[in-house]
Structures are given as structure tokens and as C-alpha cells.
Design a protein around this motif. Sequence first.
Motif, PDB file in Angstrom:
ATOM      1  N   GLN A 162       0.817  -1.379  -0.146  1.00 29.28           N
ATOM      2  CA  GLN A 162       0.086   0.058  -0.127  1.00 29.28           C
ATOM      3  C   GLN A 162       0.900   1.374  -0.135  1.00 29.28           C
ATOM      4  OE1 GLN A 162      -2.449  -0.416   3.473  1.00 29.28           O
ATOM      5  NE2 GLN A 162      -3.666  -2.226   2.662  1.00 29.28           N
ATOM      6  N   ILE A 163       2.068   1.313   0.978  1.00 28.05           N
ATOM      7  CA  ILE A 163       2.909   2.388   0.985  1.00 28.05           C
ATOM      8  C   ILE A 163       3.470   2.558  -0.376  1.00 28.05           C
ATOM      9  CG2 ILE A 163       4.949   3.478   2.009  1.00 28.05           C
ATOM     10  CD1 ILE A 163       3.892   1.781   4.595  1.00 28.05           C
ATOM     11  N   VAL A 164       4.117   1.725  -0.951  1.00 28.64           N
ATOM     12  CA  VAL A 164       4.837   1.704  -2.274  1.00 28.64           C
ATOM     13  C   VAL A 164       3.868   2.228  -3.323  1.00 28.64           C
ATOM     14  CG1 VAL A 164       5.999   0.342  -4.068  1.00 28.64           C
ATOM     15  CG2 VAL A 164       6.592   0.039  -1.652  1.00 28.64           C
ATOM     16  N   GLY A 165       2.422   1.515  -3.168  1.00 22.88           N
ATOM     17  CA  GLY A 165       1.438   2.053  -4.262  1.00 22.88           C
ATOM     18  C   GLY A 165       1.395   3.471  -4.273  1.00 22.88           C
ATOM     19  N   GLN A 166       1.102   4.111  -2.793  1.00 18.42           N
ATOM     20  CA  GLN A 166       1.013   5.512  -2.793  1.00 18.42           C
ATOM     21  C   GLN A 166       2.077   6.229  -3.249  1.00 18.42           C
ATOM     22  OE1 GLN A 166      -0.379   4.740   1.629  1.00 18.42           O
ATOM     23  NE2 GLN A 166      -1.491   6.561   1.360  1.00 18.42           N
ATOM     24  N   CYS A 167       3.285   6.064  -3.124  1.00 15.31           N
ATOM     25  CA  CYS A 167       4.322   6.540  -3.610  1.00 15.31           C
ATOM     26  C   CYS A 167       4.748   6.533  -5.069  1.00 15.31           C
ATOM     27  CB  CYS A 167       5.729   6.063  -2.746  1.00 15.31           C
ATOM     28  SG  CYS A 167       5.881   6.193  -1.015  1.00 15.31           S
ATOM     29  N   LEU A 168       4.165   5.480  -5.688  1.00 19.47           N
ATOM     30  CA  LEU A 168       3.921   5.419  -7.045  1.00 19.47           C
ATOM     31  C   LEU A 168       3.420   6.320  -7.722  1.00 19.47           C
ATOM     32  CD1 LEU A 168       4.136   1.623  -7.749  1.00 19.47           C
ATOM     33  CD2 LEU A 168       5.890   3.065  -8.449  1.00 19.47           C
ATOM     34  N   SER A 169       2.358   6.988  -6.936  1.00 21.87           N
ATOM     35  CA  SER A 169       1.291   8.041  -7.545  1.00 21.87           C
ATOM     36  C   SER A 169       2.178   9.471  -7.527  1.00 21.87           C
ATOM     37  CB  SER A 169       0.099   8.360  -6.591  1.00 21.87           C
ATOM     38  OG  SER A 169       0.769   8.828  -5.513  1.00 21.87           O
ATOM     39  N   TYR A 170       3.199   9.578  -6.784  1.00 18.47           N
ATOM     40  CA  TYR A 170       3.992  10.703  -7.144  1.00 18.47           C
ATOM     41  C   TYR A 170       4.827  10.865  -8.261  1.00 18.47           C
ATOM     42  CZ  TYR A 170       3.379  11.987  -2.191  1.00 18.47           C
ATOM     43  OH  TYR A 170       2.914  12.372  -0.952  1.00 18.47           O
ATOM     44  N   LEU A 171       5.082   9.356  -8.957  1.00 19.24           N
ATOM     45  CA  LEU A 171       5.866   9.537 -10.153  1.00 19.24           C
ATOM     46  C   LEU A 171       4.992  10.223 -11.470  1.00 19.24           C
ATOM     47  CD1 LEU A 171       7.645   6.153 -10.244  1.00 19.24           C
ATOM     48  CD2 LEU A 171       8.494   8.265  -9.375  1.00 19.24           C
ATOM     49  N   LYS A 172       3.738  10.303 -11.042  1.00 18.56           N
ATOM     50  CA  LYS A 172       2.817  10.901 -12.005  1.00 18.56           C
ATOM     51  C   LYS A 172       2.964  12.395 -12.327  1.00 18.56           C
ATOM     52  CE  LYS A 172      -0.716   7.457 -11.658  1.00 18.56           C
ATOM     53  NZ  LYS A 172      -2.268   7.080 -11.148  1.00 18.56           N
ATOM     54  N   GLN A 173       3.782  13.185 -11.123  1.00 19.41           N
ATOM     55  CA  GLN A 173       3.869  14.478 -10.779  1.00 19.41           C
ATOM     56  C   GLN A 173       5.070  14.819 -11.221  1.00 19.41           C
ATOM     57  OE1 GLN A 173       2.259  15.650  -7.054  1.00 19.41           O
ATOM     58  NE2 GLN A 173       1.110  13.939  -6.863  1.00 19.41           N
ATOM     59  N   GLN A 174       6.284  14.028 -10.648  1.00 21.19           N
ATOM     60  CA  GLN A 174       7.610  14.425 -10.974  1.00 21.19           C
ATOM     61  C   GLN A 174       8.392  13.125 -11.201  1.00 21.19           C
ATOM     62  OE1 GLN A 174       9.675  15.808  -7.485  1.00 21.19           O
ATOM     63  NE2 GLN A 174       7.791  15.692  -6.555  1.00 21.19           N
ATOM     64  N   SER A 175       9.569  13.309 -11.334  1.00 25.29           N
ATOM     65  CA  SER A 175      10.544  12.128 -11.791  1.00 25.29           C
ATOM     66  C   SER A 175      11.461  11.925 -10.504  1.00 25.29           C
ATOM     67  CB  SER A 175      11.408  12.181 -12.980  1.00 25.29           C
ATOM     68  OG  SER A 175      10.392  12.241 -14.125  1.00 25.29           O
ATOM     69  N   VAL A 176      12.000  10.610 -10.359  1.00 23.73           N
ATOM     70  CA  VAL A 176      13.123  10.455  -9.438  1.00 23.73           C
ATOM     71  C   VAL A 176      14.279  10.839 -10.537  1.00 23.73           C
ATOM     72  CG1 VAL A 176      14.614   8.571  -8.771  1.00 23.73           C
ATOM     73  CG2 VAL A 176      12.125   8.330  -8.473  1.00 23.73           C
ATOM     74  N   THR A 177      15.048  11.909  -9.849  1.00 24.85           N
ATOM     75  CA  THR A 177      16.331  12.435 -10.803  1.00 24.85           C
ATOM     76  C   THR A 177      17.063  11.564 -11.345  1.00 24.85           C
ATOM     77  OG1 THR A 177      16.116  14.221  -9.030  1.00 24.85           O
ATOM     78  CG2 THR A 177      18.055  14.162 -10.571  1.00 24.85           C
ATOM     79  N   PRO A 178      17.088  11.502 -12.399  1.00 24.17           N
ATOM     80  CA  PRO A 178      18.120  10.469 -13.280  1.00 24.17           C
ATOM     81  C   PRO A 178      19.529  11.202 -13.182  1.00 24.17           C
ATOM     82  CG  PRO A 178      17.050  12.100 -15.026  1.00 24.17           C
ATOM     83  CD  PRO A 178      16.405  12.277 -13.492  1.00 24.17           C
ATOM     84  N   LEU A 179      20.323  10.003 -12.618  1.00 20.82           N
ATOM     85  CA  LEU A 179      21.829  10.615 -12.342  1.00 20.82           C
ATOM     86  C   LEU A 179      22.840   9.901 -13.265  1.00 20.82           C
ATOM     87  CD1 LEU A 179      21.669   9.977  -8.457  1.00 20.82           C
ATOM     88  CD2 LEU A 179      21.727  12.161  -9.714  1.00 20.82           C
TER      89      LEU A 179
END
Length: 699
Positions: free
Chosen positions: A172-189
Motif C-alpha cells: 500500500q505504501i509503495v503504491g501511494q509513493c508510485l502516484s508521485y511519479l505521475k507528478q515528478q521524476s526520480v532524478t536521473p543520475l
Amino acid sequence: MVVATSKQTSSTPLHRLAITQVGRVGPGLAEKLAKLNIESVQDALLHLPLRYQDRTRIQSIGQLQPFQDAVIQGEVINAQVMMGRKRSFLVRLRDTSGTIGLRFYFVSQALKQFFEKGAEVRVFGEARPGSSGLEMYHPEYQRPDQVQATEESCLTPIYPATDGLSQQRLRQIVGQCLSYLKQQSVTPLLRESYLPPTLQIPLNQALAFVHQPPPGTDTHALLEGLHPAIQRLAFEELVAHQLSLKKLRDQTQAQVAPACPASQKLQADLINQLSFTLTGAQQKVCSEIAADMQHTQPMLRLVQGDVGSGKTLVAAMAALQCIEAGYQVALMAPTEILAEQHYHSFLNWLNPMGIDIAWLSGKVKGKARAQALDALASGQARIAIGTHALFQDDVVYQELGLTIIDEQHRFGVHQRLALREKGRGRFPHQLIMTATPIPRTLAMSAYADLDCSVIDELPPGRKPIQTLVMPSGRRDDVIERLRDHCATGQQAYWVCTLIEESENLQCQAAEDCAQLLTEALPDLNVGLVHGRLKPQEKAEVMAAFKAGLIHLLVATTVIEVGVDVPNANIMIIENPERLGLAQLHQLRGRVGRGTAASYCLLLYQNPLSRQGRARLEVMRETQDGFMIAEKDLEIRGPGEVMGTRQTGLAQFRIADLLRDQPLLEQVAQVSDQVRSQDPERIDAIVDRWLRQAERFAQA
């Protein structure tokens, strides 16, 4: 689903966005997540699945087999608290094909309400034989109308967890965190151009895939870790690991070590008193070590050498170079029996040269310990040899110039660090030895911070060890052969192993075996050595065996390393199928040290598992330590081979050294590219993937 949606939250980088910003994650849950190093939304997204379960279809209860994981759905026909030795809550669940028990060892009002009679429920768990027939213990449960669409259409991820945090809650927690990826990206390094063409997948896309594989995913590629999305993440993690080790090497080499000019006298004195000459491989490795130690940059060198290749002599040569330059040496071994063997070898070689050696182990007490500590602090003792006792707080060296660590992977990182810090401001040179040949691909990742030397030549005159495999039912024949063998004046080992971890049980098995062999072979002197013996008793038995007074030595695997008796040329290993290949190879290396033909007999118990049969076949086919190491890696995996489950070495989130060998050459190239072209990104890449682990690398 509840997520924070404020403008401030959506603009905060995900690695700075606290996990408490996620809906329904309060202080208590955050504390549990912190145990998994999940403190931010990015941490949760990088908390990657260990494996997957197939929950896409419902299994009928009547078709369930014991120890099978399955999703079942049915009607609650009864639920009651059962009193017995342990109070439990037992639910009977029925579908059209049969019934099953669901047992919980806690009772709450919510649980009773959920499993009310007549309720339709869906559960997932492992079916096991129980007192009421097949039962599931503490299965996951939900109403059929609560099932997420992803559970019915794709495989379910299983995450590393901790007490008080269920898989359901983590998903559930990971699923909620995945919703943030619709708004912004994990910075590509990592630059996209650094990635292999087939792995040039956006980081966001790869993360979303591994947490929630979409319908239609190639199940085989997913389960085997070969899907491009998994490989893309594994590649970046391997690069981070390489960068971490290279960074550690840079930090170490920025320190100042004592310069030790090449030895002019002491090494020559040692060579002159030997009854043999150094092999070409030993000479080459000694030259590499000598060149390293002449500099004020700390030496960081790993010496690999197969059983019996002469690593101890190489270590003694390095020690003499350090001593001649005016510094002290500490040699640390993981077990007392191995440390003792080193101690006696060094005594034989160096005492005639007037070099004092201090012996320290956990069992050295009172006056003997005080004298050893005084000798080290005053500089009278030039070498300290022992176990972890070498780095206790009250051990002070006058000037430590070299640490030699044997079988490094058996030590915890804190222990290695504590020994290094005994340099008191100077950074000692470090020489690490192992008789466990490390496959090249594994060494590339596990020891990227070290220079590697290999002693790939055995002393002349050594004969190959003939390895035979025999069922335990032929024990009587083996005992008769032993009688004839020892009657000629030769000696033998009989090694007892147990599957249990308990040292007491292993020692008891060895004692029972010694008693049986003593009765069966009354003409032979049977000795016994195991981990429960006092050091003095153990030393006396080993001395008697080495002197030829004991014909047959019964032992536990304490003799795996550090015992050198050239006249002992036959070894029987009981239950060899219970040991890893590396350990079997180490044990076998105790024979074959003289000029007579040598034998190793593997006395196995039927039935053999496929893995057990594979191990014994490898042992029979080859004595090449590196080939055995490759096979061991293949059969058991890198964590077992390297002991990394204990030390924290090579603990990856998603990478797998065996599976990902094809990536390692390019990983090394990319890590060098990042160091030269994007040095400002190194800390961020390492922090993203290693965080807590990086500080342990400081050893």
C-alpha cells in the motif's frame, strides 16, 4: 488512496520528501519503515521486491497440496477461539470443492467481525498439515470486492520486511509513493548514453514496472530477473557499488602509510633457512607486495591462493619488510585453530632470527595477556598474531605498519575497521589473504577497491588428490581400508559434519564417531579435536597428530583451514552433501601436502538432492579452486560463497552478481566514465543505492 497534494509537496524532490507526507504514515509506522532505511518517498520507491508471487488465479481448496502457496476464496462456515497449549482463532472456510482451516494466534474484535459466519473472503497463504487437516497460518485476507485490479492481472511483489510491517501494508505504501511519479521524476543520475542500448529505459518507467508489473508481462523474464526494466535498475545499482568501492579506495589512498623500503636482510635470512625454494608465483606476488609497501600510499592488496599454495610464507615475507623498516605487524585470523597454525609457522621461521611474536586470542587471560600487551606497547614484540582479540580497546601497538587479514570475508566490517584504527594516526598497509578462490566476476564487484594478486602455482612434488564418492552404507569397507592404510605408518582424517548449526551437537557427533572408530580399530590410536576443547587440549592433540603419535584424527570442520600434516594423506568426510563446495575444497586441501598419493573419500547419505549430487560431482571432477569457486557461485549464489549475509558485503537491492555477470565489464567502464566526466554526481548515485551500507564499507 490518500496522498499529499499541496503545491509545496509536489515540487519537493522525492529524495527530500519525508515518508510521513504519504497518507496514513504516522510516527509509529515511520519508525518501522526507518528500520528498512525508508525515510523518504524515493527510499520507498527504491525498496525493491525480493521476488514475486502469482496471485492471478484462485485455487480450489480441494486441489491444495501441503506447503503450496495459493489464493483461495470461500464462505466462512465457522469461526471460534480454540483453547489449548496456545490460544488460537480457527476459521473454517469452504468452497465447492472442500474446506480448510485458517489459524491465527491472536484474537481481536476486528478479526472476529471480518470472519463472521457466512462472510465471503479471499485469502493468500501456505497450506500446511495441521490438527484440523490442511490449515493456513496467519494468511493475508480481504473481501473479494477489495482486491486491487493489479493483484488479479499481474504478479504480486514480495518486499524485504521487518517486524510489525506486513506485505500488504508495504504494498500500500509503495503504491501511494508510485502516484508521485505521475507528478515528478526520480532524478536521473546516469546519462542515458552510459546505459547499454537495450537498457535505455527511463528510471521512472523501470521503477513503476518492477513494483507493479502490468498485465501481459513476460512472467519468465520477470521471475528470472532478466526483464530489461529489472536489468536497467540492476545496472545502475552495480555502478553505484563500484563507485562506492572506488571512492573508498581514493579515501584510503589519500591517507599516509609508513614507507617500508624493500627488505635487504631479513627476507634473505628467511629464504636461506628454508628447505625449499619459493615458487615463481610466490616470488611474483612478493614482488608486487614489496613494491606497494615502499610507498606512503597504503597498500590495499588481496592475495588469492589455492589450498597449499604458500600464502603464509608470502605473508611472512611482507611482515619482514615492515619489521626491517622499524614497524610492527598484526596478523588476524577468523578462528583460533587457524591463528595458532600461523603463530607456530611464524615462530618456526622468525624465532631463530630473534624476532619476538605476541600471541593474543580471547582465551589468553591474566598474566600471559598482560605480558603480550606490554610487549606490543613497548615495541618488544614486532608481530601480533591472533583472532579478534587483536583489536580490543586495551591492545596498543607502538607503531603498527601492516595488517594481514586471513579469510577476510569471515570478519564483520567493524572488526576490520577496528584493527586498521590501531595505526594511531598512520594508516597501516593492508594485506588480505584468502584460500577461497574468488571468481573473477565476483572479485570485480566485491573487491573493486583492492589490487589482486593470485598464487596460481602449487609447490613442486605435490601429487593430485584422488577424490572418491561412496554411499554411507559402505562405511565398514571404508574402516577396513583405513586399518590397512594406517598400518603402513600413514595417517588419516575423519571429518564429522551435521546439518544443525549447534556446535554442541557437532562436537557430540564427533565424540560418538571417535568412540565407534576406537572400538572398530583397537590397534590404532584415534584422536579427537572439536570446537569445545580447551586451547591447550586442542594444541596437544594437534601436536600428537603432527608428531605421528595419532593415526586417525576425528574432527569437526574446525580443521577446515590451518592444519598442515604432510604424513596425513587420506580424508573421509561424512555427509559432504551438507557442505558448500568451497568448504569441501578447503577440507580436502588438508591432505596432499606430502609426496605420497593422497585420497579424499566423500561418504554421503542417500537420497541425494540435485544440489548435493552436483556438488559431489564437481569435487570428483576437479581440484582447480577457481573452477570450484565458479561452480559454488553457480550452485549457492554470491551471498553464501562470500559470507556476505553476515558482513554486509554485496547486499544488493535488485542486482545479482551471478545473473548479471554479462553486465559487469560495462559496469566497470561506466563507473570510470562517471568518475572522469560526472564526478559531482558520484555521491548522489552512491547515496541513492547504498546509503546505510556505504558507511560499513569504510573497513
